[in-house]
Design a protein around this motif. Structure first.
Motif, PDB file in Angstrom:
ATOM      1  N   GLN A 193       2.669   7.621  -7.232  1.00 15.25           N
ATOM      2  CA  GLN A 193       3.172   8.735  -6.432  1.00 15.25           C
ATOM      3  C   GLN A 193       2.994   8.430  -4.954  1.00 15.25           C
ATOM      4  OE1 GLN A 193       1.967  12.626  -7.626  1.00 15.25           O
ATOM      5  NE2 GLN A 193       3.005  13.662  -5.948  1.00 15.25           N
ATOM      6  N   VAL A 194       4.090   8.496  -4.233  1.00 21.20           N
ATOM      7  CA  VAL A 194       4.074   8.298  -2.782  1.00 21.20           C
ATOM      8  C   VAL A 194       3.946   9.664  -2.142  1.00 21.20           C
ATOM      9  CG1 VAL A 194       5.309   7.377  -0.798  1.00 21.20           C
ATOM     10  CG2 VAL A 194       5.547   6.268  -3.027  1.00 21.20           C
ATOM     11  N   THR A 195       2.849   9.902  -1.450  1.00 22.85           N
ATOM     12  CA  THR A 195       2.601  11.227  -0.880  1.00 22.85           C
ATOM     13  C   THR A 195       2.873  11.304   0.616  1.00 22.85           C
ATOM     14  OG1 THR A 195       0.266  10.662  -0.561  1.00 22.85           O
ATOM     15  CG2 THR A 195       0.878  11.760  -2.623  1.00 22.85           C
ATOM     16  N   GLU A 196       2.990  10.134   1.269  1.00 25.94           N
ATOM     17  CA  GLU A 196       3.234  10.101   2.711  1.00 25.94           C
ATOM     18  C   GLU A 196       4.650   9.604   2.993  1.00 25.94           C
ATOM     19  OE1 GLU A 196       1.153  11.240   4.940  1.00 25.94           O
ATOM     20  OE2 GLU A 196      -0.408  11.671   3.453  1.00 25.94           O
ATOM     21  N   PRO A 197       5.272  10.089   4.069  1.00 22.89           N
ATOM     22  CA  PRO A 197       6.636   9.645   4.387  1.00 22.89           C
ATOM     23  C   PRO A 197       6.721   8.180   4.799  1.00 22.89           C
ATOM     24  CG  PRO A 197       5.773  11.061   6.116  1.00 22.89           C
ATOM     25  CD  PRO A 197       4.791  11.141   4.984  1.00 22.89           C
ATOM     26  N   PHE A 198       5.588   7.607   5.250  1.00 24.03           N
ATOM     27  CA  PHE A 198       5.590   6.196   5.655  1.00 24.03           C
ATOM     28  C   PHE A 198       4.333   5.534   5.117  1.00 24.03           C
ATOM     29  CE2 PHE A 198       4.662   2.732   8.675  1.00 24.03           C
ATOM     30  CZ  PHE A 198       5.827   1.996   8.504  1.00 24.03           C
ATOM     31  N   LEU A 199       4.510   4.401   4.470  1.00 16.40           N
ATOM     32  CA  LEU A 199       3.405   3.686   3.830  1.00 16.40           C
ATOM     33  C   LEU A 199       3.595   2.191   4.024  1.00 16.40           C
ATOM     34  CD1 LEU A 199       0.938   3.828   1.827  1.00 16.40           C
ATOM     35  CD2 LEU A 199       2.618   3.635  -0.016  1.00 16.40           C
ATOM     36  N   ILE A 200       2.497   1.476   4.227  1.00 13.48           N
ATOM     37  CA  ILE A 200       2.541   0.019   4.374  1.00 13.48           C
ATOM     38  C   ILE A 200       1.736  -0.624   3.253  1.00 13.48           C
ATOM     39  CG2 ILE A 200       1.917  -1.955   5.813  1.00 13.48           C
ATOM     40  CD1 ILE A 200       2.329  -0.252   8.263  1.00 13.48           C
ATOM     41  N   LEU A 201       2.364  -1.555   2.544  1.00 14.95           N
ATOM     42  CA  LEU A 201       1.681  -2.348   1.530  1.00 14.95           C
ATOM     43  C   LEU A 201       1.369  -3.719   2.115  1.00 14.95           C
ATOM     44  CD1 LEU A 201       3.741  -1.601  -1.720  1.00 14.95           C
ATOM     45  CD2 LEU A 201       1.607  -0.540  -0.956  1.00 14.95           C
ATOM     46  N   GLU A 202       0.105  -4.125   2.055  1.00 16.95           N
ATOM     47  CA  GLU A 202      -0.281  -5.434   2.564  1.00 16.95           C
ATOM     48  C   GLU A 202       0.434  -6.529   1.783  1.00 16.95           C
ATOM     49  OE1 GLU A 202      -2.203  -6.469   5.036  1.00 16.95           O
ATOM     50  OE2 GLU A 202      -2.707  -4.445   5.753  1.00 16.95           O
ATOM     51  N   LYS A 203       0.878  -7.553   2.484  1.00 17.51           N
ATOM     52  CA  LYS A 203       1.596  -8.659   1.846  1.00 17.51           C
ATOM     53  C   LYS A 203       0.744  -9.346   0.781  1.00 17.51           C
ATOM     54  CE  LYS A 203       0.409 -11.271   6.029  1.00 17.51           C
ATOM     55  NZ  LYS A 203       0.317 -10.173   6.995  1.00 17.51           N
ATOM     56  N   ALA A 204      -0.584  -9.320   0.978  1.00 16.83           N
ATOM     57  CA  ALA A 204      -1.481  -9.951   0.015  1.00 16.83           C
ATOM     58  C   ALA A 204      -1.416  -9.275  -1.349  1.00 16.83           C
ATOM     59  CB  ALA A 204      -2.910  -9.924   0.550  1.00 16.83           C
TER      60      ALA A 204
END
Length: 236
Positions: A193-204
């Motif tokens: 579940q995505v709860t924030e309008p903007f999210l960053i996933l680390e490339k690692a």
């Protein structure tokens, strides 16, 4: 004697004329933060001269509107070199705007000017990349095959640092989930579940560079099924 002198002068003038003509034919490569983007047969070539020997990364970003939706499509192989070039071998149909993201060794960064790709004046117009290069091609009498260029998603995309950005403006109001896969279909992981309008996933998180597929679900229904690319030469 006078005739010999006249011949020498004539030869010098002739050589000087040829040299001047050749010099005029050599295009001037812009210096950062300016650069040039020239449309050539089957590709668009970016060229620039850099005065930044402390640059550790130069990311090439592309957009169709020159203002929004800039997406990183690659990186300069030798960012410290003074003379650099980058080939966009899969330009999008329509106008292609470019800018460069320049990262320095002290973690400061800057953007270049935004440049519109224009036809290379040294190449015949009928040899340049045109709208017809991205079209429906006929394969004999059995049917047709439509060539669809890859275009980054507006929801999930990579940036100059190699990380994966997720942009879902309605995430606080709606339920979104995302599944990631290897190119051959092997399941990697799920953001339930995505709860924030903007999210960053680390490339690692993705363990390696290359292509990945994803599926976005909105309220349990498939919203988008597409792919993203994490480059090998990102910098930590």
């Amino acid at each position: 004697m006078k005739q010999t002198v006249r011949r020498i002068i004539a030869v010098v003038i002739f050589i000087g004329t040829i040299t001047t003509a050749k010099a005029q034919q050599v295009p001037t490569v812009p210096v950062l933060p300016d650069f040039q983007a020239l449309i050539k047969p089957g590709k668009i070539q970016l060229d620039w001269i850099s005065g930044f020997p402390n640059a550790v990364q130069i990311g090439v970003q592309r957009s169709l509107d020159s203002v929004l939706n800039f997406t990183t499509i690659g990186y300069a192989s030798y960012p410290k070199e003074s003379r650099n070039a980058y080939l966009d071998n899969k330009p999008l149909p329509g106008k292609n705007y470019y800018r460069l993201f320049i990262l320095f060794n002290d973690n400061r960064y800057m953007y270049s000017k935004t440049v519109l790709a224009v036809p290379d004046s040294t190449i015949a117009a009928n040899a340049l990349l045109g709208a017809g290069d991205v079209s429906t091609a006929t394969q004999g009498a059995t049917g047709t095959q439509t060539t669809v260029p890859w275009k980054p998603s507006t929801y999930i995309y990579t940036t100059a640092d190699g990380n994966v950005n997720i942009r879902l403006p309605q995430a606080p109001q709606k339920k979104y989930s995302i599944k990631f896969f290897e190119p051959e279909g092997t399941f990697l992981f799920e953001v339930e579940q995505v709860t924030e309008p903007f999210l960053i996933l680390e490339k690692a998180t993705f363990m390696h560079a290359g292509w990945f597929n994803f599926e976005i679900y909105e309220e349990g229904k498939l919203l988008e099924k597409w792919s993203l690319f994490i480059p090998l030469n990102y910098r930590n």
